[in-house]
Design an enzyme around this catalytic site. Structure first.
Site, PDB file in Angstrom:
ATOM      1  N   HIS A   1       1.105  -1.119   0.148  1.00  0.00           N
ATOM      2  CA  HIS A   1       0.329  -0.368  -0.062  1.00  0.00           C
ATOM      3  C   HIS A   1       0.757   1.075   0.064  1.00  0.00           C
ATOM      4  O   HIS A   1       0.414   2.357  -0.367  1.00  0.00           O
ATOM      5  CB  HIS A   1      -1.164   0.091   1.144  1.00  0.00           C
ATOM      6  CG  HIS A   1      -1.546  -0.962   1.507  1.00  0.00           C
ATOM      7  ND1 HIS A   1      -2.304  -1.903   2.301  1.00  0.00           N
ATOM      8  CD2 HIS A   1      -3.321  -1.916   0.229  1.00  0.00           C
ATOM      9  CE1 HIS A   1      -3.037  -2.974   2.029  1.00  0.00           C
ATOM     10  NE2 HIS A   1      -3.463  -2.741   1.468  1.00  0.00           N
TER      11      HIS A   1
ATOM     12  N   MET B   1       2.992  -9.618  -0.642  1.00  0.00           N
ATOM     13  CA  MET B   1       2.332  -8.503   0.921  1.00  0.00           C
ATOM     14  C   MET B   1       0.916  -8.801   0.406  1.00  0.00           C
ATOM     15  O   MET B   1       0.626  -8.508  -0.801  1.00  0.00           O
ATOM     16  CB  MET B   1       3.379  -7.759   0.326  1.00  0.00           C
ATOM     17  CG  MET B   1       4.133  -7.299   0.930  1.00  0.00           C
ATOM     18  SD  MET B   1       5.012  -5.876   1.324  1.00  0.00           S
ATOM     19  CE  MET B   1       6.527  -6.579   2.045  1.00  0.00           C
TER      20      MET B   1
HETATM   21  P1  AMP Z   1      -6.140  -3.736  -0.541  1.00  0.00           P
HETATM   22  O1  AMP Z   1      -6.605  -2.950   0.469  1.00  0.00           O
HETATM   23  O2  AMP Z   1      -5.993  -4.744   0.218  1.00  0.00           O
HETATM   24  O3  AMP Z   1      -7.608  -4.034  -1.496  1.00  0.00           O
HETATM   25  O4  AMP Z   1      -5.564  -3.031  -1.667  1.00  0.00           O
HETATM   26  C1  AMP Z   1      -5.660  -1.470  -2.077  1.00  0.00           C
HETATM   27  C2  AMP Z   1      -4.428  -1.469  -3.015  1.00  0.00           C
HETATM   28  O5  AMP Z   1      -3.519  -1.682  -2.594  1.00  0.00           O
HETATM   29  C3  AMP Z   1      -5.478  -2.259  -4.257  1.00  0.00           C
HETATM   30  O6  AMP Z   1      -5.374  -1.533  -5.929  1.00  0.00           O
HETATM   31  C4  AMP Z   1      -4.459  -3.725  -4.361  1.00  0.00           C
HETATM   32  O7  AMP Z   1      -4.181  -4.229  -5.687  1.00  0.00           O
HETATM   33  C5  AMP Z   1      -2.881  -2.705  -3.592  1.00  0.00           C
HETATM   34  N1  AMP Z   1      -1.750  -3.678  -3.113  1.00  0.00           N
HETATM   35  C6  AMP Z   1      -2.054  -4.821  -2.549  1.00  0.00           C
HETATM   36  N2  AMP Z   1      -1.284  -5.035  -2.167  1.00  0.00           N
HETATM   37  C7  AMP Z   1      -0.348  -5.089  -2.762  1.00  0.00           C
HETATM   38  C8  AMP Z   1       0.799  -6.142  -2.899  1.00  0.00           C
HETATM   39  N3  AMP Z   1       1.363  -6.430  -2.581  1.00  0.00           N
HETATM   40  N4  AMP Z   1       1.526  -5.201  -3.855  1.00  0.00           N
HETATM   41  C9  AMP Z   1       1.548  -3.824  -4.704  1.00  0.00           C
HETATM   42  N5  AMP Z   1      -0.126  -3.584  -4.677  1.00  0.00           N
HETATM   43  C10 AMP Z   1      -0.952  -3.965  -3.471  1.00  0.00           C
END
Ligand code: AMP
Length: 283
Positions: free
Chosen positions: A37, A185
């Protein structure tokens, strides 16, 4: 760092910033933040004057009640990490603020995007994503918004929303951040034991092998090998597939290569659903 729980207060703040000529960028998240994030936030900061991170565990995108109930929440820790990362604005709404009926829902035909991979295994998930991203775009009116390649199919869905309703919002997609053993991650990794995290490293390992074999082997055979490798670690496989990353056309079905091929999977480890993907193109 400003933290807003009310969309009206947030809008007032952002309008004042825009009046000063500042560019606003948005990073939508569901919290339990990690370096993935923060990498999105850094990219946003590079392109914008005011970076807004939203934290909202969106019930509309959970097709499984237990998954929603077990989703990690750690707001205090998240706010400290965002402050330390020089985030400008956090939007941490309650359900009634962001899901207010005053913001009408949208409908878009996602076509094949909603019918393959995540679309098949999580019915209604992408409509939930569309509704929340639409609301966040309406509320924050960003110059650009950043999403992670980790959720490749979600990024394709968001791009479709952007093309249909928000042509002035620029979408950036940031690369996946990984643990030292290659595990992508994810907030859900908090629910894995150390042994689970170690075993789940097989996903990235087998993806790397698939990439190395791409020029010699057809998609179907590559998928078969990846499934075998992952199952050898006693993980359950929901799907492994090779797709064209924009259309999500299934290259395994045709058993032929196309440019922009990505290998994607959903795997269950210790009851936790993990998704991942990598590009099979040469770097
Ligand atoms: P989430 O909180 O899991 O809904 O993710 C929020 C944003 O962070 C989304 O656009 C995800 O694709 C991105 N995201 C989640 N995990 C990762 C990661 N390991 N590397 C890069 N972006 C991520």
């Amino acid at each position: 760092m400003f933290t807003f729980h009310s969309r009206h207060a947030l809008q007032e703040h952002l309008n004042a910033q825009r009046a000063l000529g500042k560019k606003v960028g948005l990073v939508p998240t569901m919290g339990a933040l990690h370096e993935g994030h923060i990498a999105l936030l850094r990219l946003c900061q590079k392109h914008c004057d005011v970076s807004v991170v939203s934290i909202f565990v969106n019930p509309l995108q959970f097709n499984n009640r237990e998954d929603l109930e077990k989703y990690p929440v750690q707001n205090e820790k998240d706010l400290a990490l965002l402050k330390q990362s020089n985030c400008d604005v956090v939007y941490l709404p309650e359900e009634k603020d962001i899901l207010s009926n005053e913001i009408p829902s949208v409908h878009i035909d996602l076509g094949v995007l909603d019918k393959v991979l995540e679309g098949t295994f999580r019915p209604g998930h992408f409509d939930g994503v569309v509704q929340i991203v639409h609301r966040l775009f309406k509320i924050t009116e960003p110059h650009l918004a950043v999403f992670g390649e980790k959720d490749l199919q979600q990024a394709a869905v968001v791009k479709k929303l952007q093309r249909t309703y928000y042509p002035n919002v620029k979408i950036l997609v940031a690369p996946t951040q990984r643990e030292p053993n290659g595990l992508a991650m994810s907030s859900r990794n908090l629910r894995l034991s150390e042994n689970g995290k170690k075993k789940a490293g097989v996903i990235f390992d087998s993806f790397q092998k698939a990439k190395a074999a791409r020029s010699e082997i057809k998609p179907l055979e590559i998928v078969r090998d990846v499934v075998l490798n992952i199952k050898a670690q006693n993980l359950d496989v929901e799907y492994v597939a090779i797709v064209e990353a924009d259309s999500f056309e299934d290259l395994t079905k045709e058993n032929n290569w196309m440019p922009n091929a990505y290998i994607c999977c959903a795997v269950i480890c210790e009851g936790v659903r993990l998704i991942d993907n990598i590009s099979l193109e040469k770097n």
